[in-house]
Design a protein around this motif. Structure first.
Motif, PDB file in Angstrom:
ATOM      1  N   UNK B 188       0.916  -1.240  -0.106  1.00 43.11           N
ATOM      2  CA  UNK B 188       0.233   0.141   0.012  1.00 43.11           C
ATOM      3  C   UNK B 188       0.886   1.304  -0.061  1.00 43.11           C
ATOM      4  N   UNK B 224       0.386  -3.476  15.002  1.00 50.07           N
ATOM      5  CA  UNK B 224       1.206  -2.438  14.574  1.00 50.07           C
ATOM      6  C   UNK B 224       1.957  -1.437  15.449  1.00 50.07           C
ATOM      7  N   UNK B 225       1.294  -1.166  16.696  1.00 53.27           N
ATOM      8  CA  UNK B 225       1.912  -0.227  17.528  1.00 53.27           C
ATOM      9  C   UNK B 225       3.149  -0.932  18.169  1.00 53.27           C
ATOM     10  N   UNK B 228       6.045  -0.798  16.005  1.00 50.65           N
ATOM     11  CA  UNK B 228       6.411   0.663  15.911  1.00 50.65           C
ATOM     12  C   UNK B 228       7.412   0.913  17.112  1.00 50.65           C
ATOM     13  N   UNK B 247       7.073   2.159   9.993  1.00 45.59           N
ATOM     14  CA  UNK B 247       6.434   2.177   9.040  1.00 45.59           C
ATOM     15  C   UNK B 247       5.127   3.146   8.611  1.00 45.59           C
ATOM     16  N   UNK B 248       4.914   3.298   7.352  1.00 47.48           N
ATOM     17  CA  UNK B 248       4.062   4.361   7.375  1.00 47.48           C
ATOM     18  C   UNK B 248       2.406   3.612   7.690  1.00 47.48           C
ATOM     19  N   UNK B 249       2.331   2.395   7.622  1.00 49.62           N
ATOM     20  CA  UNK B 249       0.951   1.822   7.816  1.00 49.62           C
ATOM     21  C   UNK B 249       1.330   0.486   8.485  1.00 49.62           C
ATOM     22  N   UNK B 250       0.158  -0.049   8.646  1.00 48.85           N
ATOM     23  CA  UNK B 250       0.288  -1.417   9.718  1.00 48.85           C
ATOM     24  C   UNK B 250      -0.097  -2.706   8.588  1.00 48.85           C
ATOM     25  N   UNK B 251       0.423  -2.576   7.459  1.00 49.69           N
ATOM     26  CA  UNK B 251       0.057  -3.625   6.450  1.00 49.69           C
ATOM     27  C   UNK B 251       0.817  -5.031   6.739  1.00 49.69           C
TER      28      UNK B 251
END
Lengths: 489, 1170
Positions: B188, B224-225, B228, B247-251
């Motif tokens: 994404x 995701x958190x 991070x 990461x920009x997102x949690x994919x």
């Protein structure tokens, strides 16, 4: 320290800590902490175990020094000769200065009172030599009839020898300065070095140690004294320019450039006029400096008044930083940066430093947070702008709407497609091409429920390109809203 | 449905990259209905065994989740991250051979890295590629060497990268045209589809299929958190500053097939390829067949035959060709078992190691223990010396034989000489066949709070405040109360976030370290089984699997452990031989059970004795009253959190003393014999005290299979296991009630087993320890000087500081002489009872010996009559006519230079070397030994110049004047080069100051006890001495002052034990936790304290001061001397100074972790004070 994290408490013991090899240790304590039985040198963990409510701050030796310097400045009202006795003492040479205060005791009382007003606890002593005064102030217990006897009663620590020698003397049973003085000086010298013998001689008054002139704060200071006071400001500034040239030469030798400069114009009648300038980059450029000084003078509320004339002009470089010999510019590449810096300095001096700003890139995925306006002179370590890739259209437009414009999306594909058409400002756009999503998740550490954004690059049938996003995934909310965040040129 | 499998999935063994554990990954894959999962971590296979085990457990229904479908596949490999810029390549061995190539490849990289890390280049893969399926990822994820793209993953490949990718694909394809894929993700990133198309074109052009993958780093979207946070920890930054490092997102979570199919709708072939890749892999970790090393067997023999032959031979010799019938039967039984399990090599290997140690000159003392060690075979092989016939140890073996686990023998060696044994093993088997097991260092509460706090941007101050309240051992879960205690608002969002993150990160692996001594040995190349790393210590290598992994795969492990007490015993034997006190061996002492030794122990006179010297043990001795070896076995095991928290101590003591009749509940007759529990528990009066008994209880009474019992134990040891626990509880209660036991009784049993799960002590270990308890007691009883000397020379070890050991020796009639340049060596030594020290020699003598303080002017009224009384009452009989060669009572113990803080062995050796004739003066010594100034100062400070007619102060004054470096020049002239000086007339040093100085330099004083100088002052306040307190009536209030010996907070932390000492003896204070908070500062900070409370005396005569208030009187120590900071030495186990390290209650309670093995295995579990 984040005070809001703590449940409020009054009169909490406070400690300053420093990180030394082997952990964090207490450096300085307030009275409450001392009362609670803590001592400097204890590890923080240990102190915490004993006094869990201890409040802790980072020790800042530099700030302590600055504070002492300021106190020293203040003490110059009593005598021009003030020496720092780091980390927490001052030595004043008051010979010939006491008349104003009708005696040294009055002087001391005045000083103590002034400092007490600032919350300081002061111990003082008088001595014939700086060393005895210092030793007495720091180590004397009960008062003695005369100075010589008082000195003899001091503990050996007052000799100011290193810790090893001090303990050795004390362990040998020589507990006071007097005990040591009673031994042949040669035997002391044979064991503790000439230095120790010298200290003894200084304390018994046979040798007078010099008062160490207070280390000037300024790294470089140059001055001109005039037999005849000069009455023209313009002439004083010429002198200043000469001084700047001298200072610049010294800086060149040191491969440094000044950032903080202070000019002092001493009037014959005792008034001192100060001019301070600061540059964003270290510099040795005399022309630049003089321009800045002039601008500073122009911006003064009261113009410079030479009165009966100046008898001394002094220029100090208060802060200097590394600056290597500048390259000769051929094509102007390097110089340009310098010119920007000059412009910033010039504008900043005139308009105020905080008001001259520049854009700077920030390290964030969130588009509107990826750039920031900052005071230009602060010169933060610049985050490089991400270079656009060759052969690729830009991912993001240059111009962003702030705030993003709500749009009405029609016929968007669930879960991750762009709309087939959308309405923005009452105009309907039919989507011809699209790419995406670029998914940017919310910064959870700021707030728990920030929706994820899916960005799409859109081209409508008329060839206009937009950057739109869906605020939220379908899995996060029922009907996420759409926004236009920017337009591509 | 193509049966998509996620084939690039990392676990948290991709340290600070993967954010889920193997179990979660496998579980989620099953939950999503994937066809399989491929676990690959960055340059390691450290986590794959866990994934393997997780799937097995899931199939056994033990993971608390849906049963995985029968065709669900787990494949394992590694993600190769290269340092040379080559894109990452995921490697899956397709066969056992391929696995061997992979582990060798990783070993090459590991060994190349100096310390930690794995340095690989593409060339390494090319050299080892055989039988591997390779998935080329488009980019390199190496950090450091190759700059990571500043934009989020999924950016367009720069041209250069594309060209490179083509080259790589071409190069890798040559390795196996049919076994290479290009792995593509859809992150994404904004232009995924174009990227997919482009990469697809590259792959198509190269003739390589595209494989769809997520490159998963965690199982669930919600992780995701946590990812991070671990990124911040890895990058040493905070979440606020990390910016695009995150990461920009949690994919990067596991995704269901439908989503993958939609993402890859342009290339459905890529999705289908996962099944194809999966079908190409035949390898599973179950294929790792372990083969024992063949070394110790003579040519022409089969291992089993040789073992039997050899053992029979030994049996015949030992029993003079008349092997008892019982022994024969046992041997036959054991041989059958060994043959069935093919353990012969294992026994022979251990035997070989033990034989090596014994063959050294001088021999290295060693002794085996562990479940397999109590066999007759081990006894005859000399691995253990506990006669299994005598102690009827059959049942302990029973457990291990039915567990499907390799046998377990730990061998303890002298701690100073273990290294020799380890190097022998490396020599004998070679580094490619022998290595130490790994210990996985996990995130513990303290480290987790610190690192997560840092990542969340909290200051060091805040996190330190939080961690300082975490008690070490038990609380692995971060408790709400802890936060409240620190004054933080639990509802504060930052704190709440910290708590949540800490909870999730706890128990994550942090890094690999080497096990203290667990060796893994193989017949074939070990590096074809598992990758090998360089150890932190030179000359050490370790594998990347830990003990549990090794167990799971059935690899053989021998624990080569270090035991301080063995060193001490060996040194005792050496001293006794040297001084004509007899020639002893471990075996010759332990056979005769001398009642006098037990008499001594019954009095609680056990300072210095192995295992039973802690306060808790000393208190237990008079209550348990040991009379034979098995009593010591119980003694060793009973003072442990398991029995204490399971409430088994009191029932045991009551039944043992006959105050209560042992009861054995019976099952319903149709299920089993009425005495099934009696059979199990009769030696311990019906109270389960040992781990084995608890395990067997589950098997016998609740009908567990041995495997289930073992899993029960393990799942209790490792908390944080999903579900499971409730199943066991239900199963045990159900099982017992079903078999006719009372529910209430069953519930109690479960509680006990629960206590044991983590902290029980195995009988198989207690037995071997008990023998050392006896041997060390024997030495202490009959040769106290020898014992003390050997203990001092083996430091650091044991519970007590030298001061306490010396004091104990003096109380047993030993004369202790101070360090002296004319008499001491580096080690402490025994001198003949004829003293040659001269009149100034102030020895500290026990009993009637007077304290000579000639030459010392004693000043100060209160301090004037400073003689040192000693508690001669406790002295045991020193000589008994029936005891062989009469030991000479009162052998003198001469302290050595090693007792002087900061002194060095080479200085001491130099003094001894040049001391052909006694030194006449300080100058004489300085000239002959040519020591640095520091050494001379230390000697003077330590008052070691007495024999050259110098008092401490004169000596100090003189050594300062002696510049040693210039001496050589003058020595040639043979004249004293220093001119005569006027006498400095130094004032004499008061005795109190002498004592303080002694403590400062040697941490003990032979001249007096610090407390006696303060006695008058304390007496004036009505404060008692220890002797007075111990003579006070039960129930009376008392105040006692003393220097602090040890503070401990055992078990649940309900009580704090404080032991203080004065010139008359010791006082044991006990403070309840509720009183502790009010006295916290005094308890934690004092070195000299006054305890106030009520005297309580037990029937057995043990006196405690039930303390309600503690005063810190440390400042009074300063009255003794201004110049010598008197810090009374604390016992080595004091928990304030030396907090007990956080340990996980491991699978086996005795499993060592990180610290000295002795400490880990032996100390009672307790909480530290921070």
């Amino acid at each position: 320290m984040r005070p809001h994290l703590f449940v409020g408490r009054a009169e909490t013991p406070i400690a300053f800590v420093e990180t030394v090899s082997g952990g964090v240790r207490l450096k300085a304590l307030d009275r409450e902490a001392v009362r609670a039985g803590l001592q400097p040198g204890l590890t923080l963990a240990d102190a915490r175990a004993r006094v869990p409510e201890l409040e802790v701050y980072e020790h800042d030796a530099h700030a302590d020094h600055e504070w002492l310097e300021r106190l020293a400045d203040g003490c110059q009202r009593y005598t021009p000769s003030v020496a720092l006795d780091e980390p927490d003492g001052l030595i004043l040479d008051i010979a010939g200065c006491v008349h104003e205060f009708e005696g040294e005791r009055r002087l001391a009382a005045d000083l103590e009172e002034r400092l007490a007003r600032r919350g300081l606890l002061v111990r003082h002593a008088f001595g014939d030599t700086p060393d005895t005064a210092r030793a007495l102030a720091r180590y004397a217990g009960a008062p003695a009839p005369d100075e010589k006897r008082a000195v003899k009663r001091l503990p050996v620590a007052a000799l100011g020898l290193d810790e090893d020698a001090t303990t050795a003397l004390s362990r040998a049973g020589l507990k006071t300065v007097g005990d040591v003085m009673a031994r042949p000086l040669a035997t002391i010298a044979a064991r503790f070095g000439e230095e120790a013998a010298m200290m003894i001689r200084r304390l018994d008054g046979s040798v007078k140690g010099p008062i160490v002139a207070r280390r000037t704060v300024a790294k470089i200071g140059v001055e001109r004294r005039f037999a005849e006071p000069i009455a023209r400001t313009e002439y004083a500034l010429e002198m200043l320019a000469e001084l700047a040239t001298e200072a610049a030469a010294q800086l060149t030798d040191r491969h440094e450039g000044g950032r903080r400069w202070e000019a002092r114009l001493f009037r014959a009648d005792g008034l001192v006029q100060r001019l301070r300038i600061e540059t964003g980059q270290p510099t040795r450029d005399v022309a630049l400096l003089m321009r800045l000084f002039r601008e500073r003078i122009d911006s003064l509320a009261d113009p410079l008044d030479p009165g009966f004339g100046y008898d001394l002009v002094r220029l100090d470089v208060a802060l200097a930083e590394k600056l290597d010999a500048s390259q000769l510019k051929l094509e102007g590449g390097e110089a340009q940066k310098g010119e920007v810096a000059q412009l910033v300095d010039q504008l900043g001096t005139r308009l105020g430093r905080a008001r001259v700003r520049r854009f700077s890139a920030r390290d964030s995925h969130i588009p509107e947070q990826a750039e920031l306006m900052l005071p230009a002179a602060e010169a933060p370590a610049p985050t490089p702008w991400t270079a656009p890739e060759t052969g690729e259209p830009p991912l993001r437009p240059i111009y962003l709407f702030d705030p993003p414009q709500p749009i009405e999306s029609m016929m968007a594909e669930v879960p991750d497609g762009p709309p087939h058409r959308f309405r923005w400002r009452r105009t309907v756009h039919d989507v011809a091409h699209s790419e995406g999503p670029e998914r940017i998740a919310g910064e959870w550490w700021r707030r728990q429920d920030i929706p994820t954004r899916d960005y799409y690059r859109i081209e409508d049938r008329r060839g206009r390109r937009f950057w739109i996003f869906r605020h939220g995934l379908y899995s996060e909310m029922e009907t996420p809203r759409w926004y236009l965040h920017g337009v591509f040129a | 449905m193509t049966g998509f499998a996620e084939l690039v999935a990392a676990t948290n063994f991709s340290f600070l990259d993967g954010a889920s554990d193997a179990g979660a990954m496998v579980g989620r894959a099953v939950e999503l209905g994937l066809g399989g999962i491929g676990i690959v971590d960055r340059n390691t296979v450290a986590g794959v065994v866990r994934a393997h085990q997780a799937l097995k457990k899931a199939r056994d229904g033990l993971l608390g989740m849906a049963m995985p479908p029968i065709d669900f596949r787990l494949v394992v490999g590694a993600r190769l991250v290269f340092e040379d810029g080559t894109p990452d390549i995921v490697a899956y061995p397709s066969t056992r051979r391929g696995w061997g190539r992979l582990t060798r490849l990783l070993t090459v990289g590991n060994r190349r890295a100096e310390k930690g890390g794995c340095i690989l280049g593409l060339g390494d893969l090319i050299a080892h590629h055989a039988d591997m399926m390779l998935v080329v990822m488009p980019e390199s994820s190496a950090r450091g060497a190759v700059p990571v793209s500043p934009l989020p993953d999924g950016d367009a490949l720069p041209e250069r990268g594309e060209r490179e990718l083509r080259t790589i694909l071409k190069a890798v394809k040559r390795l196996g045209p049919d076994s290479i894929w290009l792995g593509v993700t859809m992150p994404r990133g904004g232009r995924d589809r174009r990227r997919l198309a482009r990469l697809g074109r590259i792959a198509d052009a190269a003739g390589v299929p595209v494989l769809a993958t997520t490159d998963a780093l965690y199982a669930y979207t919600d992780d995701r958190d946590l990812h991070d946070v671990v990124t911040c920890i890895r990058e040493r930054t905070t979440i606020h500053k990390a910016g695009r490092l995150l990461a920009a997102n949690g994919e990067r979570h596991l995704k269901p097939e439908e989503e993958i199919a939609r993402l890859f709708r342009d290339r459905p072939d890529a999705v289908a390829q996962s099944a194809r890749l999966l079908s190409r892999i035949a390898f599973s970790l179950d294929d790792l067949k372990y083969e024992y090393p063949h070394e110790p067997i003579p040519a022409g023999w089969e291992a089993q035959d040789w073992l039997e032959h050899h053992v029979w031979q030994l049996a015949l010799e030992r029993y003079d060709y008349r092997v008892p019938e019982k022994m024969r039967a046992l041997l036959h039984e054991e041989f059958a078992l060994i043959r069935e399990r093919e353990y012969a090599y294992y026994f022979l290997t251990v035997h070989d190691i033990v034989r090596f140690a014994r063959a050294q000159d001088p021999p290295i003392l060693c002794q085996g223990r562990g479940s397999a060690a109590n066999s007759v075979v081990c006894y005859l092989l000399g691995v253990t010396s506990v006669d299994p016939m005598k102690y009827d140890l059959l049942f302990s073996r029973f457990v291990s034989s039915e567990r499907d686990e390799p046998p377990d023998i730990d061998v303890d060696f002298e701690h100073e000489r273990r290294e020799e044994v380890m190097q022998y093993i490396y020599r004998r088997y070679g580094r490619d066949r022998a290595a130490i097991a790994a210990t996985v260092i996990h995130y513990r509460p303290k480290s987790t709070v610190r690192e997560v706090g840092k990542a969340l941007g909290l200051t060091e101050d805040v996190t330190q405040r939080l961690t300082s309240t975490v008690w070490g051992s038990f609380s692995s879960r971060f408790q709400e109360q802890r936060f409240a205690e620190t004054g933080f608002d639990v509802d504060n969002p930052e704190i709440a976030r910290l708590r949540e993150m800490v909870d999730r990160l706890l128990e994550f692996p942090r890094h690999l370290s080497q096990h203290v001594g667990g060796f893994v040995l193989t017949q074939g190349r070990l590096d074809e089984m598992v990758p090998i790393h360089n150890g932190a210590m030179e000359e050490r290598t370790f594998i990347e699997w830990d003990k549990d992994d090794i167990d799971a795969l059935g690899l053989m492990k021998v624990d080569i452990l270090a035991l301080g007490m063995l060193t001490c015993i060996r040194k005792s034997f050496d001293l006794m031989r040297l001084h004509g006190l007899g020639d002893h061996l471990l075996d010759t002492i332990a056979v005769a059970e001398d009642p006098r030794v037990y008499d001594m122990l019954c009095k609680g006179d056990s300072i210095g004795v192995f295992q039973v010297e802690s306060r808790a043990q000393i208190n237990m001795l008079p209550r348990l009253r040991p009379r034979e070896l098995y009593d010591l076995v119980v003694q060793v095991a009973i003072v442990r959190p398991g029995p204490i928290e399971g409430d088994m101590v009191h029932p045991y003591l009551r039944r043992r003393s006959g105050k209560e009749v042992a009861e054995y509940p019976s099952p319903d007759p149709k299920f089993g014999p009425a005495d099934e529990l009696k059979q199990l528990l009769r030696f311990t009066y019906g109270v389960p005290l040992f781990q084995e008994q608890a395990m067997k209880l589950a098997i016998v009474a609740a009908g567990f299979t041995p495997n289930e019992a073992n899993q029960l134990r393990k799942s209790m040891a490792t908390f944080r296991k999903v579900g499971g626990m409730d199943n066991f509880h239900a199963k045990l209660i159900g099982g017992m009630v079903g078999r006719g036991y009372q529910a209430e009784f069953a519930e109690r049993c479960f509680k006990q087993i629960e206590g044991f799960g983590s902290y029980g002590f195995p009988e198989s270990h207690a037995l071997s320890f008990a023998r050392l308890v006896y041997v060390s007691s024997w030495i202490k009883c009959f040769h106290p000087a020898v014992f003390c000397c050997a203990l001092l020379n083996s430091q650091p070890m044991g519970f007590y500081a030298p001061a306490q050991l010396v004091r104990d020796a003096v109380e047993h009639g030993v004369t202790v002489l101070p360090v002296d340049v004319n008499a001491s060596g580096w080690d402490n030594s025994l001198s003949s009872p004829v003293r040659g020290g001269g009149p100034r020699e102030a020895g500290w003598r026990g009993a009637s010996a007077d304290v000579s303080l000639a030459g010392v002017t004693v000043t100060g009224g209160a301090f004037a009559d400073a003689t040192f009384p000693s508690g001669a009452s406790a002295a045991p009989p020193l000589h008994h006519p029936a005891d062989g060669p009469p030991p000479r009572a009162g052998e003198d113990l001469r302290l050595g230079f090693r007792q002087v803080d900061g002194f060095r062995k080479d200085w001491a050796d130099e003094i001894v070397r040049v001391r052909t004739t006694p030194f006449a003066s300080i100058e004489d010594l300085a000239r002959r030994a040519n020591l640095p100034q520091r050494a001379m100062n230390l000697l003077a400070d330590a008052d070691a110049f007495r024999s050259v007619a110098k008092e401490r102060r004169d000596a100090l004054w003189d050594v300062r004047r002696t510049p040693p470096k210039q001496l050589a020049l003058f020595a040639a002239a043979e004249v004293p080069e220093l001119g005569v000086e006027p006498d400095a007339h130094l004032p004499a040093m008061p005795l109190s100051e002498q004592v303080a100085a002694d403590y400062q330099t040697t941490r003990l004083s032979l001249k007096a006890h610090p407390m006696q100088f303060l006695r008058a002052r304390f007496a004036a306040e009505g404060i008692l001495s220890s002797a007075q307190a111990n003579a006070t009536k039960d129930g009376r209030r008392a105040k006692v002052a003393g220097v602090v010996l040890v503070r401990q907070r055992p078990g649940k932390g309900n009580a704090i034990f404080v032991t203080i000492e004065d010139e008359t003896g010791i006082t044991n204070g006990l403070m309840w936790a509720r009183d502790f908070e009010a006295n916290r500062r005094a308890v934690m900070a004092s070195r000299l304290m006054v305890l106030e409370g009520v005297i309580q005396r037990s029937e057995e005569g043990v006196t405690h001061l039930m303390t309600s208030r503690v005063q810190d009187r440390t400042e009074m120590l300063r009255l003794l001397s201004e110049d010598h900071a008197l810090e009374p030495p604390l016992a080595r186990v004091d928990e304030v100074i030396r907090p007990v390290l956080t340990r996980s209650p491991d699978a086996r309670a005795h499993h060592p972790r990180a610290t000295h093995p002795r400490d880990v295995r032996v100390l009672p579990k307790s909480r530290d004070f921070h």
